[in-house]
Write a protein that holds these residues in place. Sequence first.
Motif, PDB file in Angstrom:
ATOM      1  N   SER A   1      -2.564   4.449   5.420  1.00 15.23           N
ATOM      2  CA  SER A   1      -2.413   3.310   4.596  1.00 15.23           C
ATOM      3  C   SER A   1      -3.336   3.205   3.351  1.00 15.23           C
ATOM      4  CB  SER A   1      -2.051   1.898   5.103  1.00 15.23           C
ATOM      5  OG  SER A   1      -1.908   1.066   4.291  1.00 15.23           O
ATOM      6  N   ASP A   2      -2.934   3.151   1.967  1.00 15.46           N
ATOM      7  CA  ASP A   2      -3.865   3.082   0.854  1.00 15.46           C
ATOM      8  C   ASP A   2      -3.507   2.084  -0.083  1.00 15.46           C
ATOM      9  OD1 ASP A   2      -5.240   3.645  -1.320  1.00 15.46           O
ATOM     10  OD2 ASP A   2      -4.783   5.624  -1.746  1.00 15.46           O
ATOM     11  N   ILE A   3      -4.411   0.970   0.014  1.00 20.79           N
ATOM     12  CA  ILE A   3      -4.163  -0.388  -0.794  1.00 20.79           C
ATOM     13  C   ILE A   3      -4.340  -0.325  -2.054  1.00 20.79           C
ATOM     14  CG2 ILE A   3      -4.730  -1.701   1.400  1.00 20.79           C
ATOM     15  CD1 ILE A   3      -7.497  -2.327   0.109  1.00 20.79           C
ATOM     16  N   ALA A   4      -5.047   1.026  -2.588  1.00 23.45           N
ATOM     17  CA  ALA A   4      -5.431   0.992  -4.193  1.00 23.45           C
ATOM     18  C   ALA A   4      -4.234   1.756  -4.621  1.00 23.45           C
ATOM     19  CB  ALA A   4      -6.598   1.875  -4.244  1.00 23.45           C
ATOM     20  N   HIS A   5      -3.314   2.128  -4.146  1.00 19.74           N
ATOM     21  CA  HIS A   5      -2.099   2.841  -4.862  1.00 19.74           C
ATOM     22  C   HIS A   5      -0.768   2.521  -4.440  1.00 19.74           C
ATOM     23  CE1 HIS A   5      -5.422   6.124  -4.973  1.00 19.74           C
ATOM     24  NE2 HIS A   5      -4.845   6.303  -6.350  1.00 19.74           N
ATOM     25  N   SER A   6      -0.011   2.740  -5.507  1.00 19.74           N
ATOM     26  CA  SER A   6       1.391   2.096  -5.379  1.00 19.74           C
ATOM     27  C   SER A   6       2.232   3.174  -4.210  1.00 19.74           C
ATOM     28  CB  SER A   6       2.204   2.117  -6.724  1.00 19.74           C
ATOM     29  OG  SER A   6       3.458   1.904  -6.558  1.00 19.74           O
ATOM     30  N   ASN A   7       3.516   2.294  -3.496  1.00 21.95           N
ATOM     31  CA  ASN A   7       4.251   3.220  -2.970  1.00 21.95           C
ATOM     32  C   ASN A   7       5.497   3.300  -3.473  1.00 21.95           C
ATOM     33  OD1 ASN A   7       4.352   4.166  -0.362  1.00 21.95           O
ATOM     34  ND2 ASN A   7       5.745   2.793   0.491  1.00 21.95           N
TER      35      ASN A   7
ATOM     36  N   PRO B   1       0.772  -1.130   0.067  1.00 16.30           N
ATOM     37  CA  PRO B   1       0.070  -0.058  -0.039  1.00 16.30           C
ATOM     38  C   PRO B   1       0.809   1.328   0.058  1.00 16.30           C
ATOM     39  CG  PRO B   1       0.219  -0.915   2.112  1.00 16.30           C
ATOM     40  CD  PRO B   1       0.743  -1.785   1.380  1.00 16.30           C
ATOM     41  N   PHE B   2       0.364   2.321  -0.286  1.00 20.75           N
ATOM     42  CA  PHE B   2       0.796   3.521  -0.356  1.00 20.75           C
ATOM     43  C   PHE B   2       0.852   4.083   1.007  1.00 20.75           C
ATOM     44  CE2 PHE B   2       0.262   8.311  -0.197  1.00 20.75           C
ATOM     45  CZ  PHE B   2       1.504   8.721  -0.652  1.00 20.75           C
ATOM     46  N   ILE B   3       1.891   4.530   1.891  1.00 17.14           N
ATOM     47  CA  ILE B   3       1.942   5.150   2.915  1.00 17.14           C
ATOM     48  C   ILE B   3       2.152   6.673   2.766  1.00 17.14           C
ATOM     49  CG2 ILE B   3       2.944   5.090   5.220  1.00 17.14           C
ATOM     50  CD1 ILE B   3       1.680   2.476   4.387  1.00 17.14           C
ATOM     51  N   ASN B   4       0.957   7.148   3.281  1.00 18.51           N
ATOM     52  CA  ASN B   4       1.207   8.737   3.380  1.00 18.51           C
ATOM     53  C   ASN B   4       2.123   9.418   4.270  1.00 18.51           C
ATOM     54  OD1 ASN B   4       0.476  11.632   4.104  1.00 18.51           O
ATOM     55  ND2 ASN B   4      -1.497  11.309   2.741  1.00 18.51           N
ATOM     56  N   PRO B   5       3.174   9.944   3.759  1.00 25.13           N
ATOM     57  CA  PRO B   5       4.276  10.278   4.610  1.00 25.13           C
ATOM     58  C   PRO B   5       3.842  11.360   5.842  1.00 25.13           C
ATOM     59  CG  PRO B   5       4.525  11.369   2.446  1.00 25.13           C
ATOM     60  CD  PRO B   5       3.439  10.522   2.184  1.00 25.13           C
TER      61      PRO B   5
END
Length: 251
Positions: A208-214, A199-203
Amino acid sequence: MVSWTNQILKIRPDQQYQNNLQVNVYGIFTAGSKPSDFNGRQKRFNRDINLANQIWNGGGMCNINFIPQPVFEMKTIIDATNLGFQAAMEGPVKGLIKKIKHKIGNPIGIYVVYTSGNDFAFSSDSTCPIGAGGVIIEDFRIRDGIPKFKLFGSIALSNRALNAPFTFAHEAGHVLLTELDKQPFNNIFRFNAIDPTGPFINPVTGKSDIAHSNLVGNLMAPVLSNITPTIDSLQLQKARMSKIFQNAIIK
């Protein structure tokens, strides 16, 4: 005049990585969407498709082809400014897509609604999305213990997406990466877009966002620049197994 074929692309487990997977894409321009003239709208639609093909049809194990279909111009007003992601996809956008696809015989594919307004309403992380992508599920049933359904791609793009050339390719990625959660919750099956490089982790917030790439510079990162984004082999492998190809009409 548009003619439709009845040939169906059926994918068995051992065919998941066959070449030249195709999915038809239909453009729907609403009142107030940009550009305002038909030629300009056709060019925008073609550009979106061409750039998506540059990324998803890059050769090798990829070979996902978006095939442009007729563009529709509608008098319906859908102002993105007043709509959040969920409201857009489950409300007027979904309604308009269902109207168009039923009118033309319910062909499987991705339907793109070009809205008026520059941005969609704030999402939970206080960002202003310019696009939204998801799926419409129809004819869901359980047959011999296996879920069966028809899957249609559903995308909405705001006017500001005109200046963000890879937005369609990104939202199409959400369609391709949507999967069925095989464990129902309260007897309800759910569909989720899950990026295999996330997941993308907002810094800032740590959310956590499972729909987007990190991955930095990846097509499925939450924010894209105008520089051609990259795509990962894990994303390609998963996208090629999308249910949408199992129903794709071959031109």
